[in-house]
Design an enzyme around this catalytic site. Structure first.
Site, PDB file in Angstrom:
ATOM      1  N   HIS A   1      -2.253  -2.739  -5.961  1.00 44.62           N
ATOM      2  CA  HIS A   1      -2.747  -2.351  -4.642  1.00 44.62           C
ATOM      3  C   HIS A   1      -4.262  -2.425  -4.629  1.00 44.62           C
ATOM      4  O   HIS A   1      -4.956  -1.538  -5.123  1.00 44.62           O
ATOM      5  CB  HIS A   1      -2.268  -0.933  -4.292  1.00 44.62           C
ATOM      6  CG  HIS A   1      -2.739  -0.466  -2.958  1.00 44.62           C
ATOM      7  ND1 HIS A   1      -2.940   0.867  -2.658  1.00 44.62           N
ATOM      8  CD2 HIS A   1      -3.070  -1.150  -1.819  1.00 44.62           C
ATOM      9  CE1 HIS A   1      -3.369   0.976  -1.418  1.00 44.62           C
ATOM     10  NE2 HIS A   1      -3.454  -0.234  -0.887  1.00 44.62           N
TER      11      HIS A   1
ATOM     12  N   GLU B   1      -4.991   0.074  -7.663  1.00 46.22           N
ATOM     13  CA  GLU B   1      -3.888   0.926  -8.112  1.00 46.22           C
ATOM     14  C   GLU B   1      -2.845   0.017  -8.757  1.00 46.22           C
ATOM     15  O   GLU B   1      -2.328  -0.892  -8.112  1.00 46.22           O
ATOM     16  CB  GLU B   1      -3.252   1.655  -6.930  1.00 46.22           C
ATOM     17  CG  GLU B   1      -3.998   2.875  -6.465  1.00 46.22           C
ATOM     18  CD  GLU B   1      -3.235   3.645  -5.393  1.00 46.22           C
ATOM     19  OE1 GLU B   1      -2.999   4.841  -5.579  1.00 46.22           O
ATOM     20  OE2 GLU B   1      -2.903   3.038  -4.357  1.00 46.22           O
TER      21      GLU B   1
ATOM     22  N   ASN C   1      -2.782   6.355  -0.517  1.00 44.49           N
ATOM     23  CA  ASN C   1      -2.303   6.591   0.841  1.00 44.49           C
ATOM     24  C   ASN C   1      -1.529   7.888   0.991  1.00 44.49           C
ATOM     25  O   ASN C   1      -1.401   8.410   2.101  1.00 44.49           O
ATOM     26  CB  ASN C   1      -1.471   5.404   1.323  1.00 44.49           C
ATOM     27  CG  ASN C   1      -2.365   4.270   1.784  1.00 44.49           C
ATOM     28  OD1 ASN C   1      -3.407   4.504   2.391  1.00 44.49           O
ATOM     29  ND2 ASN C   1      -1.980   3.044   1.493  1.00 44.49           N
TER      30      ASN C   1
ATOM     31  N   SER D   1       0.817  -1.218   0.000  1.00 46.34           N
ATOM     32  CA  SER D   1       0.000   0.000   0.000  1.00 46.34           C
ATOM     33  C   SER D   1       0.845   1.261   0.000  1.00 46.34           C
ATOM     34  O   SER D   1       0.310   2.360  -0.111  1.00 46.34           O
ATOM     35  CB  SER D   1      -0.920   0.004   1.225  1.00 46.34           C
ATOM     36  OG  SER D   1      -0.151  -0.029   2.420  1.00 46.34           O
TER      37      SER D   1
END
Length: 283
Positions: A140, A152, A190, A119
């Site tokens: 991800h 992702e 993130n 992540s």
């Protein structure tokens, strides 16, 4: 090469979800973990999820059984010797991931794609542990994997265009929406989400408002389905801290400095829902 057989490394919450969606898409899956009990828990989670889908009329009992039959289990990394794709979903630690990728590099065929579900960690660094950085990519998935649509797809510095296109096509086959992202700490999700959570924690730390009030502002004022502090508890405060440290180290910018209260909670073992206490208490 069409991707037909996938090994998922790590049978935890993310790994079991990744295994489930691949099996539901008709692929053969090897669910791998070093602990047999972890695999059993992962399979139980998959079975529970599928049973819920049967009860809701979304899949038939026969389809459920077919999905489960497409998943076999493994405690030996050597079982990756004939797979088309490996997706690693173990602990968020670059040394652990790099070691696994170095081992896989000696086991899998030259054409096999190696993907990581990290992540926040650098794909390029993980790829450097192998002799095939062009075949290494980030996938991800969002939690819970069977529900969330986003993947992702992160290119490392050397990731080949052909590898990206294959993973993009696979993501679409899974019913997901792939979004191309380049290799920077935290990627997109993130890099934006975790500083928001960290700022919410600073608001608690500085006495601006109570956690429930902060969450209410973000839900009612910003139309977020879940407040940032509730979300932090669900993600795990240890994971939040690790990602903030990754962002802070990766960019060298103090705007990513983890809040001291986040550090304190993690040291206290208040990690959120999984330990029964974080910003809220859970029974």
């Amino acid at each position: 090469m069409n991707i037909q057989t996938v090994m998922v490394i790590g049978a935890g919450q993310m790994g079991s979800g990744i295994a489930q969606v691949h099996a539901m898409a008709g692929l053969n899956v090897i669910l791998h973990d070093i602990k047999k009990e972890s695999i059993e828990r992962g399979l139980a989670t998959i079975t529970k999820n599928l049973t819920r889908q049967v009860e809701k009329g979304r899949v038939s009992e026969e389809e459920k059984q077919s999905v489960l039959e497409r998943i076999i289990t493994s405690t030996e990394l050597l079982d990756a010797a004939s797979v088309d794709l490996v997706i690693e979903a173990v602990v968020e630690n670059v040394e652990v991931k790099s070691k696994i990728f170095a081992e896989l590099d000696q086991i899998v065929p030259p054409s096999t794609i190696l993907a990581t579900n990290t992540s926040s960690l650098p794909i390029t660094e993980i790829a450097a542990a192998t002799s095939r950085p062009e075949n290494v990519i980030g996938m991800h998935f969002m939690n819970p994997v069977p529900v969330m649509k986003l993947v992702e797809v992160i290119r490392g510095l050397a990731t080949a265009d052909e590898v990206y296109e294959k993973i993009k096509a696979l993501s679409l086959k899974l019913g997901k929406t792939p979004v191309e992202v380049n290799d920077f700490p935290g990627f997109v999700s993130n890099r934006i989400l975790m500083p928001m959570i960290n700022e919410a924690i600073f608001a608690v730390y500085e006495g601006v408002a109570e956690p429930a009030a902060i969450d209410e502002v973000m839900k009612l004022g910003m139309n977020h389905p879940m407040g940032p502090l509730t979300l932090a508890d669900f993600i795990g405060l240890d994971t939040c801290l690790y990602i903030m440290k990754t962002l802070h180290d990766g960019f060298g910018d103090d705007k990513y400095r983890p809040c001291p209260l986040l550090r304190k909670y993690v040291k206290a073992g208040w990690l959120g829902k999984k330990t029964g206490r974080g910003f809220y208490e859970y029974n």
